[in-house]
Scaffold this motif. Structure first.
Motif, PDB file in Angstrom:
ATOM      1  N   VAL A   5       0.850  -1.188   0.000  1.00 53.49           N
ATOM      2  CA  VAL A   5       0.000   0.000   0.000  1.00 53.49           C
ATOM      3  C   VAL A   5       0.887   1.239   0.000  1.00 53.49           C
ATOM      4  CG1 VAL A   5      -1.750   1.288   1.293  1.00 53.49           C
ATOM      5  CG2 VAL A   5      -1.879  -1.210   1.161  1.00 53.49           C
ATOM      6  N   GLU A   8      -0.704   6.849  -2.724  1.00 51.69           N
ATOM      7  CA  GLU A   8      -1.530   7.093  -3.903  1.00 51.69           C
ATOM      8  C   GLU A   8      -2.249   5.842  -4.415  1.00 51.69           C
ATOM      9  OE1 GLU A   8       2.479   5.759  -5.158  1.00 51.69           O
ATOM     10  OE2 GLU A   8       1.820   7.309  -3.774  1.00 51.69           O
ATOM     11  N   GLY A   9      -2.090   4.702  -3.727  1.00 52.17           N
ATOM     12  CA  GLY A   9      -2.719   3.461  -4.171  1.00 52.17           C
ATOM     13  C   GLY A   9      -1.931   2.265  -3.686  1.00 52.17           C
ATOM     14  N   CYS A  65     -12.169  -0.823 -10.704  1.00 49.53           N
ATOM     15  CA  CYS A  65     -11.611   0.515 -10.930  1.00 49.53           C
ATOM     16  C   CYS A  65     -11.429   0.733 -12.428  1.00 49.53           C
ATOM     17  CB  CYS A  65     -10.294   0.689 -10.173  1.00 49.53           C
ATOM     18  SG  CYS A  65      -8.972  -0.399 -10.685  1.00 49.53           S
ATOM     19  N   GLY A  87      -5.560   4.737  -6.352  1.00 49.63           N
ATOM     20  CA  GLY A  87      -6.835   4.724  -5.643  1.00 49.63           C
ATOM     21  C   GLY A  87      -6.612   4.641  -4.151  1.00 49.63           C
ATOM     22  N   ASP A  88      -7.640   4.224  -3.432  1.00 53.51           N
ATOM     23  CA  ASP A  88      -7.583   4.057  -1.979  1.00 53.51           C
ATOM     24  C   ASP A  88      -6.852   2.747  -1.688  1.00 53.51           C
ATOM     25  OD1 ASP A  88      -8.051   3.480   0.700  1.00 53.51           O
ATOM     26  OD2 ASP A  88     -10.165   4.019   0.644  1.00 53.51           O
ATOM     27  N   GLY A  89      -5.587   2.838  -1.285  1.00 50.05           N
ATOM     28  CA  GLY A  89      -4.734   1.671  -1.094  1.00 50.05           C
ATOM     29  C   GLY A  89      -5.313   0.593  -0.188  1.00 50.05           C
ATOM     30  N   ASP A  91      -8.420  -0.002   0.629  1.00 51.29           N
ATOM     31  CA  ASP A  91      -9.609  -0.580   0.002  1.00 51.29           C
ATOM     32  C   ASP A  91      -9.208  -1.497  -1.152  1.00 51.29           C
ATOM     33  OD1 ASP A  91     -12.481  -0.858  -0.407  1.00 51.29           O
ATOM     34  OD2 ASP A  91     -12.152   0.318  -2.230  1.00 51.29           O
TER      35      ASP A  91
END
Length: 102
Positions: A5, A8-9, A65, A87-89, A91
């Motif tokens: 993680v 930024e992702g 995504c 994205g949301d790392g 998640d």
């Protein structure tokens, strides 16, 4: 885990199996050298980037995504590849764990 993680992702290590008979995720493997990888098989042949594009599509579908959020960061012609996913790392990590069967 085969992912790390980042703010930024996440970065994801994939072991590609082109011409694998189907498109899908086959789970997580820890190699003899201790490196964990996400096993992804695709029907596409490893020619002209077709297998890499198919792997991106499998990851996009598993993570829900957009394709633009998934970038091949290293290993374009190698069996072990690194993809960077924006994205949301945390998640994304949860979704990958679920897709890998864990």
């Amino acid at each position: 885990m085969p992912w790390q993680v980042r703010p930024e992702g996440l970065d994801l290590r994939v072991r590609a199996t082109p011409r694998g008979g189907r498109d899908g995720i086959d789970g997580i493997e820890v190699r003899a050298d201790g490196l964990a990888v996400l096993k992804v098989r695709v029907r596409a042949a490893p020619e002209d980037g077709a297998a890499n594009a198919a792997i991106r599509a499998v990851l996009r579908q598993a993570l829900g995504c957009p394709a633009a959020a998934i970038h091949l960061a290293a290993g374009a012609t190698a069996r072990i590849k690194t993809f960077r996913i924006v994205g949301d790392g945390p998640d994304l990590a949860r979704r990958l764990a679920a897709a890998a069967g864990g």
